[in-house]
Scaffold this motif. Structure first.
Motif, short mmCIF file in Angstrom:
data_model
loop_
_atom_site.label_atom_id
_atom_site.label_comp_id
_atom_site.label_asym_id
_atom_site.label_seq_id
_atom_site.Cartn_x
_atom_site.Cartn_y
_atom_site.Cartn_z
N LEU A 72 -0.52 -10.83 9.82
CA LEU A 72 -0.42 -9.89 8.71
C LEU A 72 0.03 -10.60 7.44
N PHE A 114 -2.32 -0.92 11.26
CA PHE A 114 -1.43 -1.84 10.54
C PHE A 114 -1.49 -1.58 9.05
N LEU A 115 -2.69 -1.34 8.52
CA LEU A 115 -2.85 -1.14 7.09
C LEU A 115 -2.22 0.16 6.59
N ARG A 125 -6.68 -2.65 13.11
CA ARG A 125 -6.53 -2.99 11.70
C ARG A 125 -6.07 -1.80 10.89
N ALA A 180 -1.32 -9.89 15.96
CA ALA A 180 -1.85 -9.59 14.63
C ALA A 180 -1.23 -10.53 13.61
N VAL A 226 2.34 -3.72 4.65
CA VAL A 226 1.20 -4.56 5.05
C VAL A 226 0.12 -4.52 3.97
N GLU A 276 -2.55 -6.90 4.10
CA GLU A 276 -3.81 -7.37 4.69
C GLU A 276 -3.59 -7.74 6.16
N VAL A 277 -4.62 -7.51 6.95
CA VAL A 277 -4.64 -7.97 8.33
C VAL A 277 -5.67 -9.09 8.36
#
Length: 99
Positions: free
Chosen positions: A30, A4-5, A1, A28, A10, A12-13
């Motif tokens: 996203l 990705f953030l 998480r 994932a 991005v 939100e995951v």
């Protein structure tokens, strides 16, 4: 998480799951940031999302409302809030305005 953030697009995951066919892979889900406001700066326009987060230079600004105040330069890199309360408030107001 967290990885990705760190990406500026991005927001939100929502979910990370194992890929059943390959246990070495993950999937994932996203939520990506969307431009809502163009802010004029020396050298061109920059877009912010509905939370006033600065988007990458590649973010499209055509057709977006243009911020009419005197913007300060961004205090943060892309993917973080702009750092100007007026710009962030305007973006949030646009996001709550029905189209």
């Amino acid at each position: 998480r967290r990885a990705f953030l760190l990406h500026p697009w991005v927001a939100e995951v929502t979910r990370i799951t194992d890929v059943p066919a390959d246990p070495k892979q993950l999937q994932a889900d996203l939520v990506f940031r969307e431009p809502v406001l163009a802010v004029p700066l020396e050298g061109g326009m920059r877009a912010v999302d509905r939370q006033g987060v600065l988007l990458p230079k590649s973010a499209p600004t055509k057709g977006l409302p243009i911020y009419e105040g005197e913007p300060t330069p961004p205090k943060n890199p892309a993917g973080k809030p702009w750092g100007d309360a007026k710009i962030e408030e305007r973006a949030k107001a646009l996001a709550t305005t029905p189209s």
